[in-house]
Each structure stands twice: as structure tokens, then as C-alpha cells.
Scaffold this motif. Structure first.
Motif, PDB file in Angstrom:
ATOM      1  N   MET A 132      79.205  56.542 106.429  1.00 27.42           N
ATOM      2  CA  MET A 132      79.576  56.272 107.821  1.00 27.42           C
ATOM      3  C   MET A 132      80.808  57.081 108.230  1.00 27.42           C
ATOM      4  O   MET A 132      80.934  57.498 109.391  1.00 27.42           O
ATOM      5  N   SER A 150      80.790  59.551 111.321  1.00 24.67           N
ATOM      6  CA  SER A 150      81.782  59.491 112.400  1.00 24.67           C
ATOM      7  C   SER A 150      82.470  60.845 112.596  1.00 24.67           C
ATOM      8  O   SER A 150      82.823  61.196 113.723  1.00 24.67           O
ATOM      9  N   CYS A 151      82.642  61.579 111.500  1.00 21.66           N
ATOM     10  CA  CYS A 151      83.244  62.917 111.610  1.00 21.66           C
ATOM     11  C   CYS A 151      82.363  63.854 112.423  1.00 21.66           C
ATOM     12  O   CYS A 151      82.858  64.716 113.148  1.00 21.66           O
ATOM     13  N   THR A 172      81.948  62.700 116.433  1.00 21.16           N
ATOM     14  CA  THR A 172      83.118  62.772 117.322  1.00 21.16           C
ATOM     15  C   THR A 172      83.359  64.199 117.818  1.00 21.16           C
ATOM     16  O   THR A 172      82.983  65.175 117.156  1.00 21.16           O
ATOM     17  N   ILE A 217      90.704  60.464 110.332  1.00 19.40           N
ATOM     18  CA  ILE A 217      89.745  60.200 109.252  1.00 19.40           C
ATOM     19  C   ILE A 217      90.266  60.793 107.932  1.00 19.40           C
ATOM     20  O   ILE A 217      90.193  60.148 106.880  1.00 19.40           O
ATOM     21  N   LEU A 269      83.993  52.170 112.859  1.00 17.18           N
ATOM     22  CA  LEU A 269      84.527  53.531 112.715  1.00 17.18           C
ATOM     23  C   LEU A 269      83.584  54.551 113.359  1.00 17.18           C
ATOM     24  O   LEU A 269      84.014  55.461 114.089  1.00 17.18           O
ATOM     25  N   ALA A 270      82.268  54.366 113.083  1.00 14.01           N
ATOM     26  CA  ALA A 270      81.281  55.279 113.668  1.00 14.01           C
ATOM     27  C   ALA A 270      81.291  55.164 115.192  1.00 14.01           C
ATOM     28  O   ALA A 270      81.223  56.190 115.899  1.00 14.01           O
ATOM     29  N   GLY A 279      84.249  56.851 116.563  1.00 13.74           N
ATOM     30  CA  GLY A 279      84.036  58.306 116.524  1.00 13.74           C
ATOM     31  C   GLY A 279      83.232  58.762 117.715  1.00 13.74           C
ATOM     32  O   GLY A 279      83.529  59.795 118.342  1.00 13.74           O
ATOM     33  N   ALA A 280      82.202  57.980 118.068  1.00 12.77           N
ATOM     34  CA  ALA A 280      81.307  58.351 119.167  1.00 12.77           C
ATOM     35  C   ALA A 280      82.011  58.244 120.522  1.00 12.77           C
ATOM     36  O   ALA A 280      81.764  59.050 121.417  1.00 12.77           O
ATOM     37  N   SER A 312      85.471  58.063 121.043  1.00  9.43           N
ATOM     38  CA  SER A 312      86.924  58.301 121.007  1.00  9.43           C
ATOM     39  C   SER A 312      87.367  58.993 122.303  1.00  9.43           C
ATOM     40  O   SER A 312      86.807  60.017 122.697  1.00  9.43           O
TER      41      SER A 312
END
Lengths: 255, 268
Positions: A28, A32-33, A36, A45, A246-247, A250-251, A253
Motif C-alpha cells: 500500500m 500510495s507513492c 500521488t 513516505i 495512506l493510499a 496519496g490519492a 493529497s
């Protein structure tokens, strides 16, 4: 300190997590990396990875990996930045070579993503016993044992082959091959012939391991053969929720 | 040829070699013995600069290993590792020997001459694939490729491990021949029989410290010293020590035969 991907024993919070949850968390973080668009989120991260490594007692190894990744990413950045032609030109060089703002941003994001996505999986594998990993892949995820064993053996062999390569380079240096040269291109040229002994040693090792496993009744093993159980605890559920959050962060942010 | 001055080596916070000092003269055949983990292989690697000392200095052939590249030192040293597969990287025996020579010699004609000479000397088939050879043959090939370059210093890390008696003798006789021609030999070994038969002097290493350095005859008869390094004297020496009464000076089988014959004649 131990080699890359060698299991690092410990009893930290991360060590005690269910192996599936560890892998899920690392996946995950990778996701997320990639979803984003924010470089600041990627930096956060990377920082999270360092904090996780410190809490698991493998900070020196994580920093060593980070240093290697930064070197690699710098190289990629320098190549990539000249290939993006869109955007406002920041500065120009002779032969119609120029660097744009979009090029810098894209290359920077690529470098950050690579560091942020590579670190967690390596760190999680460093704090998970390969036996535990293959047991949960078979017991919890229902993966056939042969495949789970192949996967974990492949991971287990990475540090073995790294050590073997170091040994081969040492043997060749003692012979007079100039691996201790400071010229990186010459060094790369010298490394290619070493693929032969590495390949031969690897195949011999794998063959030996396969025969040994066969003689110990590898094919008799079924899904129920493992006696160890890996229950999901409250901490595991918490980490799964954290991974989803977190994911999502990321989406969406904002910065 | 080799000079260690207060050499210590540590890695990952663990001391492997502790304050070791010794000198090896040109042309000597020295065996380095000690228990597993005593630091023998590390000491051998310090000799040709594969490892650099943490403190102290190592000088080989007049070069300080900390200041000179290992590939430079390799021009006059040969290192035989325990595992021959790490050294073999070519697809034929001839190419393997040539590759070794190319690392230290530039004259192609000279390389060709030396390569063919080595093939003959070691009874090797130049067209054979090294990876299809037995372990003993591969060890012999690696030794041949090292000796083809005519090194002044030969470092051997347990060269006879895993070899049968015939291959073991084959390897050791080659080494002995090179030593007689003037090369200095430092051999790490557990095989006390081999040490007794071939080495002129012995160094005993224990927990990274040098316990003793002296003539083979004196060292291998010193049971308390060997016991400190978890070693036993060769069987014939042990027998001689236990028998006592004139036999204790016998160190080799030949010595023992002479002593027994002398004893029988004396009794008659």
C-alpha cells in the motif's frame, strides 16, 4: 548490520505483525507513492520508511539502502530530465539540449517514487522470516506450497548471490583483474565476464537445494502440513486501516 | 617478503585479528594453522591487500597494502581460494590460463608460450570445459593458472580441502616445486599431515592472536600449544610423543621408521 534482505531478528511492533499485514502495508505504501502527484507526499513516505526502520531496529541498513537508491535515482534523474521536451525551458545547453520545468518535476517524482516504493518492501522482507512468509501465503492466501516456496526461496537467495558475487569479485581481484579501478565504465566492463561463474554457482546451489528439499519429502507437503498459526490481532487490523488511509491520502493529497 | 607490524583487523565491531606482528623471509614455506574462526583466512586476505588493516601496517614485497591497489599487488602474488569456482570464469581451460596471464603480462607471444607450457606441466587438456571437470581438477586448473604467472608470493587458503589423497599430493607437489624455485608460500591449512610434510615453518593463530611462530618440527610437537588452538599433532608425531624413550624426536613416518630400526638393532 547484515546483508541486504537478510532477516534481522527482533521483537518490535513491526516484527510482531502478521506477515500478510507487513506485506500488505508495504504494497500500500508503494501504491500510495504511485497514485500521488505530490513530491511532498513522497518525501513524507520516505521519512515514514525511515521511522519504520528505526522502530524495527534496522536503521543502519535502511540508511545504507537509501544511500544506494539515491545514487541510482540521481543517475536516472540526470538521464530522464533531458528527454522531457514539454513545459517552460529553465536552461539550455548546446546541441538543442534543454531542461524544462515539467522535465524536472517528472524526473523528480520518478526518483522519489522509486525510493519510496522500493524501501518498504525491502524493509518488510528484512523483518519477516521467509518460513513465516511462505506459511501465510499457503495457509492464509491459499497459494500452492510449491509456488510459495519458490517465491520465498528466490528472495532468500538474493543475499546469498550478493555474497557470492562479492566473493567472485574478490577472487578475481586477487588474480589481478582491476576491480579496484576508480573508472566506473572500466569496472562495468570487467564485471560482465563474472556472470559465468555466478551463473554456474547459482545453478549448482539451486540444484543442490532442490535435491535436498526433494530428499526431505518436499512433495509430501500439503496445505495443512504447517502447524504454526498466524492470527490477526487488533494491531494488524489497525495497520490495515492505516495502509488504506495512506493510499487515500496519496490519492487526494492537496499539496 | 611479508611484514606485519601490530596489525589488527575488525569488521562490524568484531575484532578478527588482534595486534599480530611477524615477518616471512623470501623463499620460506609457512603454514598458518588454527581452529575454525581463528582468523586464518582473514590474515591471508590481509597479505595481498584484499582486506586493509584497521590498525598497524602490512608490507608485501616492499608495498604497503593500505596504499597500493590489490590488482597491483596481484602482479607478483597468487591467491588460491578454497572454492575454485569463484576463480574460473572462462569456457575453456586454455582461455582460463590465458586470462590469468593477461592480467599480469602484456606480451601476447609470452602469454601464448607460458600458457602452452603450463598446460603441459599440469597435464591439462586446453580445450576442456572447466565446469565439466571434477573439483580436484578444477582446483588444479586454478593453481595452474596462478602458477603460470610465476608469482613471487603464493597464498593458499586451505588448498587441499575436499580433495582425495592423490589430488592433494598433486597440488602440494606443484606448490613445493614452485617454493623450491624461490617463491614464498603462505598456506592456511587444517591438515596437519600436509603441514608436517611440506611446511618449513608454522604460525599458530588463536582468536585472532598469533600464539607461536617457529620451525615446523618444534611447533607440531608442542601438544599444549596445539591444544590451545584446538589442534592435534599429526598421528605419527603423537605416537612418537606417547612412546617416548628415544622415539619422541620422530616427526615424520621416515623418522619413525629410522628410530624403530635403530631400536630393533640396539635390542639385537
Amino acid at each position: 548490520m547484515g546483508g541486504f534482505l537478510d532477516y534481522s531478528p527482533g521483537n518490535s511492533f513491526l516484527h510482531r505483525l502478521n506477515p500478510i499485514v507487513k506485506i500488505f502495508l508495504s504494497l500500500m505504501i508503494c501504491v500510495s507513492c504511485f497514485i500521488t502527484d505530490s513530491p511532498f507526499f513522497c518525501i513524507a513516505i520516505i521519512f515514514l520508511n525511515i521511522v519504520m526502520a528505526a522502530s524495527a531496529g534496522i536503521l543502519p541498513r535502511a540508511l545504507a539502502m537509501l544511500r544506494t537508491l539515491i545514487k541510482f535515482c540521481t543517475f536516472l534523474f540526470l538521464i530522464q530530465v533531458f528527454f522531457i521536451r514539454d513545459g517552460t525551458v529553465l536552461f539550455s545547453l548546446p546541441f538543442d539540449i534543454y531542461v524544462t520545468d515539467k522535465g524536472v518535476m517528472f524526473s523528480l517524482m520518478m526518483a522519489f517514487r522509486l525510493v519510496g516504493a522500493t524501501l518498504p518492501l525491502a524493509l518488510m522482507l528484512s523483518i519477516t522470516k521467509m518460513n513465516d512468509l511462505s506459511n501465510v501465503l499457503v495457509g492464509t492466501l491459499g497459494m500452492p506450497y510449491k509456488y510459495a516456496f519458490s517465491l520465498t526461496t528466490a528472495i532468500r537467495f538474493i543475499p546469498v548471490f550478493t555474497a557470492e558475487m562479492a566473493g567472485i569479485m574478490e577472487a578475481q581481484t586477487a588474480r589481478g583483474v582491476a576491480f579496484d579501478t576508480k573508472n566506473i565504465f572500466r569496472k562495468i566492463g570487467l564485471i560482465f565476464p563474472l556472470c559465468v561463474p555466478l551463473l554456474i554457482t547459482s545453478v549448482r546451489k539451486i540444484e543442490g537445494a532442490a535435491i535436498s528439499a526433494e530428499l526431505r519429502g518436499f512433495n509430501c507437503r500439503k496445505r495443512d502440513s504447517g502447524y504454526k498459526s498466524y492470527p490477526f490481532r487488533a494491531a494488524d487490523i489497525g495497520i490495515i486501516l492505516f495502509a488504506f488511509a495512506l493510499a487515500a491520502a496519496g490519492a487526494f493529497s492537496p499539496f | 617478503m611479508i611484514c606485519f607490524e601490530n596489525v589488527s583487523y575488525s569488521t562490524s565491531g568484531i575484532d578478527i585479528i588482534n595486534n599480530v606482528s611477524f615477518k616471512l623471509k623470501k623463499g620460506c614455506f609457512t603454514a598458518l594453522i588454527g581452529a575454525n574462526g581463528a582468523g586464518k583466512s582473514t590474515l591471508a586476505r590481509l597479505c595481498n591487500g584484499l582486506l586493509k588493516p584497521t590498525s598497524g601496517s602490512v608490507s608485501v614485497g616492499g608495498f604497503d597494502t593500505a596504499l597500493v591497489r590489490t590488482s597491483r599487488i596481484a602482479k607478483f602474488t597468487g591467491f588460491l581460494f578454497q572454492n575454485p569456482d569463484r576463480q574460473i570464469c572462462k569456457n575453456s581451460v586454455r582461455d582460463e590460463i590465458r586470462f590469468s596471464l593477461e592480467c599480469v603480462i602484456e606480451d601476447k607471444t609470452e602469454i601464448g608460450i607460458r600458457c602452452e607450457k603450463t598446460l603441459q606441466e599440469f597435464s591439462l587438456n586446453g580445450d576442456r570445459d572447466p565446469f565439466s571437470m571434477s573439483r580436484g581438477e578444477r582446483q588444479r586448473l586454478v593453481l595452474a593458472s596462478i602458477l603460470a604467472a610465476e608469482p613471487e608470493l603464493l597464498l593458499l587458503d586451505e588448498p587441499t580441502t575436499g580433495l582425495d589423497y592423490r589430488e592433494c599430493m598433486h597440488i602440494m607437489e606443484c606448490v613445493s616445486r614452485v617454493n623450491k624455485k624461490g617463491a614464498t608460500v603462505l598456506m592456511v591449512s587444517h591438515d596437519m599431515e600436509v603441514v608436517q610434510d611440506f611446511a618449513s615453518e608454522v604460525m599458530v593463530l588463536n582468536d585472532g592472536s598469533l600464539l607461536a611462530h617457529g620451525r615446523t618440527k618444534d611447533i607440531i610437537r608442542n601438544e599444549p600449544l596445539l591444544a590451545r588452538a584446538s589442534l592435534l599433532p599429526p598421528q605419527i608425531t603423537e605416537l612418537a610423543i606417547r612412546l617416548g624413550g628415544g622415539y619422541e624426536n620422530a616427526v615424520t613416518v621416515d623418522d619413525m621408521v629410522l628410530s624403530v630400526k635403530k631400536h630393533i638393532r640396539g635390542a639385537e
